[in-house]
Motif scaffolding. Structure first.
Motif, PDB file in Angstrom:
ATOM      1  N   ARG A  56       0.743  -0.688  -0.126  1.00  0.00           N
ATOM      2  CA  ARG A  56       0.008   0.234  -0.289  1.00  0.00           C
ATOM      3  C   ARG A  56       1.282   0.790  -0.308  1.00  0.00           C
ATOM      4  NH1 ARG A  56      -4.769  -2.220   4.186  1.00  0.00           N
ATOM      5  NH2 ARG A  56      -6.226  -2.847   2.652  1.00  0.00           N
ATOM      6  N   ARG A  57       1.554   1.225   0.645  1.00  0.00           N
ATOM      7  CA  ARG A  57       2.996   2.683   0.326  1.00  0.00           C
ATOM      8  C   ARG A  57       3.815   2.749  -0.352  1.00  0.00           C
ATOM      9  NH1 ARG A  57       5.521   3.071   5.781  1.00  0.00           N
ATOM     10  NH2 ARG A  57       4.764   0.903   5.863  1.00  0.00           N
ATOM     11  N   VAL A  58       3.925   1.368  -1.030  1.00  0.00           N
ATOM     12  CA  VAL A  58       4.164   1.750  -2.596  1.00  0.00           C
ATOM     13  C   VAL A  58       3.426   2.140  -3.665  1.00  0.00           C
ATOM     14  CG1 VAL A  58       6.748   0.178  -2.679  1.00  0.00           C
ATOM     15  CG2 VAL A  58       4.436  -0.745  -3.616  1.00  0.00           C
ATOM     16  N   VAL A  59       2.089   1.602  -3.469  1.00  0.00           N
ATOM     17  CA  VAL A  59       1.060   2.200  -4.453  1.00  0.00           C
ATOM     18  C   VAL A  59       0.560   4.111  -3.875  1.00  0.00           C
ATOM     19  CG1 VAL A  59      -1.301   2.253  -5.296  1.00  0.00           C
ATOM     20  CG2 VAL A  59       0.106   0.655  -4.706  1.00  0.00           C
ATOM     21  N   ALA A  60       1.340   4.484  -2.810  1.00  0.00           N
ATOM     22  CA  ALA A  60       0.217   5.548  -2.395  1.00  0.00           C
ATOM     23  C   ALA A  60       1.850   6.398  -2.333  1.00  0.00           C
ATOM     24  CB  ALA A  60      -0.118   5.641  -0.717  1.00  0.00           C
ATOM     25  N   GLU A  61       2.845   6.130  -3.137  1.00  0.00           N
ATOM     26  CA  GLU A  61       3.856   6.698  -3.168  1.00  0.00           C
ATOM     27  C   GLU A  61       3.886   7.130  -4.624  1.00  0.00           C
ATOM     28  OE1 GLU A  61       7.072   5.496   0.308  1.00  0.00           O
ATOM     29  OE2 GLU A  61       7.941   4.718  -1.600  1.00  0.00           O
ATOM     30  N   VAL A  62       3.533   6.359  -5.798  1.00  0.00           N
ATOM     31  CA  VAL A  62       2.940   6.417  -6.728  1.00  0.00           C
ATOM     32  C   VAL A  62       2.243   7.280  -6.941  1.00  0.00           C
ATOM     33  CG1 VAL A  62       3.163   5.144  -8.732  1.00  0.00           C
ATOM     34  CG2 VAL A  62       4.520   3.963  -7.853  1.00  0.00           C
ATOM     35  N   LEU A  63       1.720   6.970  -6.915  1.00  0.00           N
ATOM     36  CA  LEU A  63       0.281   7.899  -7.271  1.00  0.00           C
ATOM     37  C   LEU A  63       0.742   9.855  -6.448  1.00  0.00           C
ATOM     38  CD1 LEU A  63      -2.382   6.233  -6.412  1.00  0.00           C
ATOM     39  CD2 LEU A  63      -2.114   6.696  -8.142  1.00  0.00           C
ATOM     40  N   ASP A  64       2.077   9.513  -5.540  1.00  0.00           N
ATOM     41  CA  ASP A  64       1.511  11.306  -4.888  1.00  0.00           C
ATOM     42  C   ASP A  64       2.969  12.266  -5.602  1.00  0.00           C
ATOM     43  OD1 ASP A  64       1.250  13.184  -2.507  1.00  0.00           O
ATOM     44  OD2 ASP A  64       2.664  12.907  -1.889  1.00  0.00           O
ATOM     45  N   ASP A  65       3.870  11.086  -5.860  1.00  0.00           N
ATOM     46  CA  ASP A  65       5.031  11.238  -6.360  1.00  0.00           C
ATOM     47  C   ASP A  65       4.489  12.601  -7.406  1.00  0.00           C
ATOM     48  OD1 ASP A  65       4.718  10.895  -9.361  1.00  0.00           O
ATOM     49  OD2 ASP A  65       6.377   9.465  -9.447  1.00  0.00           O
ATOM     50  N   GLY A  66       3.871  13.181  -7.937  1.00  0.00           N
ATOM     51  CA  GLY A  66       3.690  14.326  -8.757  1.00  0.00           C
ATOM     52  C   GLY A  66       3.699  14.447  -9.754  1.00  0.00           C
ATOM     53  N   GLU A  67       4.425  13.689 -10.531  1.00  0.00           N
ATOM     54  CA  GLU A  67       5.105  13.540 -11.908  1.00  0.00           C
ATOM     55  C   GLU A  67       3.387  12.407 -12.846  1.00  0.00           C
ATOM     56  OE1 GLU A  67       7.820  14.399 -13.649  1.00  0.00           O
ATOM     57  OE2 GLU A  67       8.390  15.763 -12.097  1.00  0.00           O
ATOM     58  N   HIS A  68       3.462  11.984 -12.246  1.00  0.00           N
ATOM     59  CA  HIS A  68       2.402  10.860 -12.745  1.00  0.00           C
ATOM     60  C   HIS A  68       0.988  10.663 -12.571  1.00  0.00           C
ATOM     61  CE1 HIS A  68       6.415   9.392 -13.745  1.00  0.00           C
ATOM     62  NE2 HIS A  68       7.055   9.159 -12.801  1.00  0.00           N
ATOM     63  N   VAL A  69       0.344  12.124 -12.905  1.00  0.00           N
ATOM     64  CA  VAL A  69      -1.231  12.146 -13.183  1.00  0.00           C
ATOM     65  C   VAL A  69      -1.446  10.833 -13.954  1.00  0.00           C
ATOM     66  CG1 VAL A  69      -0.629  13.768 -11.395  1.00  0.00           C
ATOM     67  CG2 VAL A  69      -1.306  14.222 -14.091  1.00  0.00           C
ATOM     68  N   HIS A  70      -3.094  10.615 -14.008  1.00  0.00           N
ATOM     69  CA  HIS A  70      -3.757   9.418 -15.044  1.00  0.00           C
ATOM     70  C   HIS A  70      -2.723   8.694 -15.280  1.00  0.00           C
ATOM     71  CE1 HIS A  70      -5.054  14.569 -15.689  1.00  0.00           C
ATOM     72  NE2 HIS A  70      -5.264  13.686 -14.843  1.00  0.00           N
ATOM     73  N   LEU A  71      -3.014   8.259 -14.440  1.00  0.00           N
ATOM     74  CA  LEU A  71      -2.123   6.001 -14.928  1.00  0.00           C
ATOM     75  C   LEU A  71      -3.452   5.655 -14.852  1.00  0.00           C
ATOM     76  CD1 LEU A  71       1.228   6.346 -12.144  1.00  0.00           C
ATOM     77  CD2 LEU A  71       1.000   7.067 -15.146  1.00  0.00           C
ATOM     78  N   THR A  72      -2.719   4.430 -15.544  1.00  0.00           N
ATOM     79  CA  THR A  72      -3.726   3.057 -15.689  1.00  0.00           C
ATOM     80  C   THR A  72      -3.141   2.377 -14.665  1.00  0.00           C
ATOM     81  OG1 THR A  72      -2.538   2.072 -17.284  1.00  0.00           O
ATOM     82  CG2 THR A  72      -3.933   3.445 -18.426  1.00  0.00           C
ATOM     83  N   ALA A  73      -3.713   1.812 -13.952  1.00  0.00           N
ATOM     84  CA  ALA A  73      -3.725   0.894 -12.732  1.00  0.00           C
ATOM     85  C   ALA A  73      -2.501  -0.139 -13.600  1.00  0.00           C
ATOM     86  CB  ALA A  73      -5.141  -0.257 -13.204  1.00  0.00           C
ATOM     87  N   ASP A  74      -2.636  -0.632 -15.059  1.00  0.00           N
ATOM     88  CA  ASP A  74      -1.154  -1.524 -15.264  1.00  0.00           C
ATOM     89  C   ASP A  74       0.472  -0.254 -15.294  1.00  0.00           C
ATOM     90  OD1 ASP A  74      -1.575  -4.207 -15.494  1.00  0.00           O
ATOM     91  OD2 ASP A  74      -1.916  -4.149 -17.276  1.00  0.00           O
ATOM     92  N   GLU A  75       0.019   0.734 -15.394  1.00  0.00           N
ATOM     93  CA  GLU A  75       1.938   1.876 -15.120  1.00  0.00           C
ATOM     94  C   GLU A  75       1.710   2.240 -13.977  1.00  0.00           C
ATOM     95  OE1 GLU A  75       0.415   4.604 -18.982  1.00  0.00           O
ATOM     96  OE2 GLU A  75      -0.187   4.965 -16.939  1.00  0.00           O
ATOM     97  N   VAL A  76       0.215   2.286 -12.939  1.00  0.00           N
ATOM     98  CA  VAL A  76       1.084   1.917 -11.437  1.00  0.00           C
ATOM     99  C   VAL A  76       1.252   0.728 -10.835  1.00  0.00           C
ATOM    100  CG1 VAL A  76      -0.170   2.226  -9.362  1.00  0.00           C
ATOM    101  CG2 VAL A  76      -1.157   2.902 -10.798  1.00  0.00           C
ATOM    102  N   HIS A  77       0.993  -0.515 -11.997  1.00  0.00           N
ATOM    103  CA  HIS A  77       1.623  -1.670 -10.970  1.00  0.00           C
ATOM    104  C   HIS A  77       2.946  -1.539 -11.656  1.00  0.00           C
ATOM    105  CE1 HIS A  77       2.421  -5.550 -11.452  1.00  0.00           C
ATOM    106  NE2 HIS A  77       1.988  -5.719 -10.705  1.00  0.00           N
ATOM    107  N   ALA A  78       3.173  -1.013 -13.004  1.00  0.00           N
ATOM    108  CA  ALA A  78       4.712  -1.113 -13.361  1.00  0.00           C
ATOM    109  C   ALA A  78       5.818  -0.063 -12.687  1.00  0.00           C
ATOM    110  CB  ALA A  78       4.475  -0.758 -14.460  1.00  0.00           C
ATOM    111  N   ARG A  79       5.528   0.659 -11.989  1.00  0.00           N
ATOM    112  CA  ARG A  79       6.496   1.978 -11.443  1.00  0.00           C
ATOM    113  C   ARG A  79       6.554   1.694  -9.902  1.00  0.00           C
ATOM    114  NH1 ARG A  79       7.017   6.192 -14.245  1.00  0.00           N
ATOM    115  NH2 ARG A  79       6.141   7.044 -16.110  1.00  0.00           N
ATOM    116  N   ALA A  80       5.096   0.672  -9.389  1.00  0.00           N
ATOM    117  CA  ALA A  80       5.041   0.252  -7.979  1.00  0.00           C
ATOM    118  C   ALA A  80       5.843  -0.847  -7.858  1.00  0.00           C
ATOM    119  CB  ALA A  80       3.838  -0.437  -7.707  1.00  0.00           C
ATOM    120  N   ALA A  81       6.603  -1.469  -8.909  1.00  0.00           N
ATOM    121  CA  ALA A  81       6.845  -2.819  -9.103  1.00  0.00           C
ATOM    122  C   ALA A  81       8.706  -2.566  -9.239  1.00  0.00           C
ATOM    123  CB  ALA A  81       6.816  -3.810 -10.288  1.00  0.00           C
TER     124      ALA A  81
END
Ligand SMILES: [Mn+2]
Ligand SMILES: [Mn+2]
Ligand SMILES: [Zn+2]
Ligand SMILES: [Zn+2]
Lengths: 138, 138
Positions: free
Chosen positions: A19-44
């Motif tokens: 949960r922490r890394v998902v929240a970090e990915v969403l919050d890092d300011g660079e990446h709005v409007h990501l798809t779930a797969d894009e969030v997953h890739a960055r979290a991974a």
DNA sequence: TTCTTGACTTGGATTGCGTCCATCGTAGGA
DNA sequence: TCCTACGATGGACGCAATCCAAGTCAAGAA
């Protein structure tokens, strides 16, 4: 972000590394409007074993809590918008799918007269503008 | 409807029985905002052998010709709106998914000031209102 | 610190919606 | 009536998302 993690903890969330890394990915300011797969890739990148199911679960919970907004412009994959606390609308390129935040004046909610509400209790309004971005227009 | 069939014939359409029943289903006034599968089910009442692929093909062609509008409110199945020549917007019940046409005053397109267009050539705007219908509110 | 337990995670199966494609059928002109 | 290019068919396929049974672990209790 620490704000977000605090709010989540306050709501009884178990604070897992996933949960922490998902929240970090969403919050890092660079990446709005990501798809779930894009969030997953960055979290991974930060937590290689994280599963897609967990990303979907976490995103769904954040949406339920009102911390993140789901954006489904066309019939493609939903996008997740961390700017949930900044009411705004979207301008989408019909060519490449790029999404930009826009902030027109006025509230669309108030534009719907009572005689057009048909007894509904209207709680929200979404405006999507469509067009060609400069890159796709040339 | 005969209007629609005339327009299509004028555009060089081959007038097959399949295309005819799809157009009839869309045009019969009772059923707006049907999904492709719903269109297929109703078309199959009149022409049992019609395939889903053909329904998808025909709907896609009608959208390209501007005779029908695609409506994708949530991430579910797209809906097809025969009221393409009557510009309007949609009021969706978050409970049961019912869609009603609404006609607010003003054009949302003009609400987007130049300094919010980011160089896009904006051609269209869609407004979706969300709320609870009377049945779901009680 | 260790124990305990129910909330959380996992990956593989499954569903829903839509597209693709090789083959067959037919609308409409010659 | 015949030809043929355009359209229809249905089954395979692809993508996004959900479901599920089994395994794991965060965090409170002792
Ligand atoms: Mn946004
Ligand atoms: Mn409509
Ligand atoms: Zn573009
Ligand atoms: Zn309802």
């Amino acid at each position: 972000m620490s704000d977000l993690l605090e709010r989540l903890r306050g709501r009884g969330w178990r604070l897992t590394s996933q949960r922490r890394v998902v929240a970090e990915v969403l919050d890092d300011g660079e990446h709005v409007h990501l798809t779930a797969d894009e969030v997953h890739a960055r979290a991974a990148e930060r937590l290689p074993e994280i599963s897609r199911a967990t990303v979907y679960n976490t995103l769904g919970e954040l949406v339920t809590l009102g911390e993140v907004t789901e954006v489904s412009t066309d019939g493609r994959a939903k996008r997740y918008d961390p700017n949930a606390h900044h009411p705004h609308q979207h301008l989408v390129c019909t060519g490449c799918g790029t999404i930009r935040d826009v902030h027109p004046t006025g509230s669309p909610l108030t534009d719907l007269p009572a005689d057009q509400r048909f007894g509904f209790t209207v709680t929200d309004a979404a405006v999507t503008y469509w067009g060609l971005c400069p890159a796709c227009a040339s």
